[in-house]
Design an enzyme around this catalytic site. Structure first.
Site, short mmCIF file in Angstrom:
data_model
loop_
_atom_site.label_atom_id
_atom_site.label_comp_id
_atom_site.label_asym_id
_atom_site.label_seq_id
_atom_site.Cartn_x
_atom_site.Cartn_y
_atom_site.Cartn_z
N ASP A 228 -17.89 5.31 12.56
CA ASP A 228 -16.73 5.45 11.69
C ASP A 228 -16.04 4.10 11.56
O ASP A 228 -15.25 3.69 12.41
CB ASP A 228 -15.77 6.51 12.26
CG ASP A 228 -14.60 6.78 11.31
OD1 ASP A 228 -14.40 5.98 10.36
OD2 ASP A 228 -13.89 7.77 11.51
N VAL B 195 -5.52 0.40 2.64
CA VAL B 195 -5.67 -1.06 2.51
C VAL B 195 -6.82 -1.37 1.55
O VAL B 195 -6.67 -2.16 0.60
CB VAL B 195 -5.91 -1.69 3.90
CG1 VAL B 195 -6.35 -3.14 3.78
CG2 VAL B 195 -4.65 -1.58 4.75
N GLU C 210 0.84 -1.21 0.00
CA GLU C 210 0.00 0.00 0.00
C GLU C 210 0.87 1.25 0.00
O GLU C 210 2.08 1.19 0.26
CB GLU C 210 -0.93 0.00 1.21
CG GLU C 210 -0.20 0.08 2.53
CD GLU C 210 -0.97 0.86 3.60
OE1 GLU C 210 -1.40 2.00 3.31
OE2 GLU C 210 -1.12 0.32 4.71
N LYS D 185 -4.17 -1.11 15.35
CA LYS D 185 -3.77 -0.26 16.48
C LYS D 185 -4.89 -0.16 17.49
O LYS D 185 -6.06 -0.15 17.12
CB LYS D 185 -3.50 1.15 15.96
CG LYS D 185 -2.14 1.34 15.36
CD LYS D 185 -1.75 2.82 15.45
CE LYS D 185 -0.34 3.03 14.97
NZ LYS D 185 -0.23 3.02 13.51
N1 PSU Z 1 -3.34 2.01 10.51
C1 PSU Z 1 -2.01 2.13 10.74
N2 PSU Z 1 -1.22 2.69 9.80
C2 PSU Z 1 -1.72 3.16 8.62
C3 PSU Z 1 -3.12 3.03 8.38
C4 PSU Z 1 -3.89 2.44 9.33
O1 PSU Z 1 -1.56 1.71 11.79
O2 PSU Z 1 -0.96 3.69 7.79
C5 PSU Z 1 -3.69 3.51 7.07
C6 PSU Z 1 -3.90 2.31 6.12
O3 PSU Z 1 -3.64 2.73 4.79
C7 PSU Z 1 -5.36 2.00 6.29
C8 PSU Z 1 -5.95 3.38 6.47
O4 PSU Z 1 -5.95 1.33 5.21
O5 PSU Z 1 -4.99 4.06 7.28
C9 PSU Z 1 -7.31 3.35 7.10
O6 PSU Z 1 -7.89 4.62 7.02
P1 PSU Z 1 -9.44 4.81 7.34
O7 PSU Z 1 -9.59 4.52 8.80
O8 PSU Z 1 -9.72 6.25 7.00
O9 PSU Z 1 -10.18 3.85 6.47
MN MN Z 2 -13.17 6.46 8.67
#
Ligand code: PSU
Ligand code: MN
Length: 309
Positions: free
Chosen positions: A138, A108, A28, A159
């Protein structure tokens, strides 16, 4: 490969590898544009490609560069991406980025969409998105992508800035098997443990590959999530990282941060508040996951699933 629209550009080397049934691992790029700080992002983005090559695996870093969905980037293009990225690209963000000729890092979910179109079956990342703590409404589109993209996704869990219990519940609902690599517990990114259990434990790349084949042979088309704990030496103690993640979360709520900016905000604050210690841990688990993904891609080769469902 089925024919792809013209704004999809599959690097020649990746095309050749897929055609000749050689191992390819998707990577990614939101981690480069929105996860890691400069200049570590650039160094990491390049180094990781070299590590895969050293393993005999072709890297396919996925991103949108000036409106083109790119599957496989050169080291130079990784620099170009970091310099020109303005957006974070999940599934619904491709069309606007293509239409407006933007550059951005794919999450991802975004990476899985593009990798799947190209026929790549193994993908390495750090941590997946999930259900946030700040608002249970969310929910990362990563979970939706995992629900209907047949791909092995190697991660270090998620995380604890997320609601891990709710995230695992949703993965169950979405029929995404959660494998512990060398563990019975769902790893929590910086920590090897979360107190939550995985579905099944596997201990070798071959076992993970065999599990994925069985899963897809059943007619399932969800992802197989392989969760590998951070190497012990680089783990951050819970009593150190938990308060930092809590503080980042409180700040996000106080500042009204939401939507697409929430995850990057939390990642940046955790990096800042830990004064670089989380960064070292983050890199360690990323390298570790990419290596495992390379091993799984190689283990899948003898019976690479050509066409799934
Ligand atoms: N969690 C991490 N590091 C990251 C991400 C998530 O510990 O870099 C990034 C990944 O690319 C993941 C995205 O797909 O954040 C998720 O974002 P959202 O919650 O807006 O879908
Ligand atoms: Mn989100």
């Amino acid at each position: 490969m089925t024919s792809l629209p013209p704004f999809f550009v599959v690097q020649e080397e990746v095309q050749r590898a897929l055609k000749h049934n050689e191992p390819v691992v998707a990577l990614e790029s939101a981690v480069l544009t929105h996860g890691l700080p400069e200049p570590v992002n650039l160094e990491f983005g390049r180094a990781i490609q070299q590590r895969l090559r050293d393993q005999g695996v072709i890297p396919a870093t996925i991103a949108v560069l000036h409106g083109r969905i790119r599957i496989g980037l050169t080291d130079q293009e990784i620099g170009e991406l970091i310099a020109s990225a303005t957006v974070k690209i999940s599934r619904r963000d491709f069309a606007p980025a293509v239409a407006r000729r933007l550059s951005g890092g794919t999450t991802v979910a975004g990476t899985m969409l593009a990798a799947n179109r190209a026929g790549i079956r193994v993908f390495a990342t750090g941590g997946i998105g999930g259900v946030h703590r700040e608002s249970r409404m969310d929910v990362s589109a990563d979970l939706q992508a995992l629900a209907f993209t047949p791909m092995v996704v190697v991660c270090a869990g998620a995380k604890s800035i997320l609601n891990l219990e709710a995230t695992l519940e949703l993965l169950e609902t979405l029929s995404v098997p959660v494998l512990g690599y060398g563990t019975d517990e769902f790893p929590a990114f910086f920590s090897r443990q979360s107190g939550l259990r995985v579905n099944i434990r596997v201990d070798t790349p071959e076992e993970a590959a065999e599990f994925a084949r069985t899963h897809w042979d059943l007619g399932m088309n969800s992802a197989v999530l392989v969760c590998q704990p951070i190497p012990e030496a680089d783990e951050l103690p819970r009593h150190e990282i938990d308060p930092i993640e809590e503080q980042a979360s409180r700040e996000a709520i106080a500042q009204g941060i939401h939507g697409q900016s929430l995850t990057p905000f939390l990642l940046r604050r955790v990096n800042e508040l830990s004064q670089g210690r989380s960064l070292r841990a983050n890199l360690s688990l990323l390298y570790n996951n990419v290596r495992l993904a390379g091993e799984i891609a190689r283990a899948m080769l003898p019976r690479w699933p050509k066409k799934i469902v």
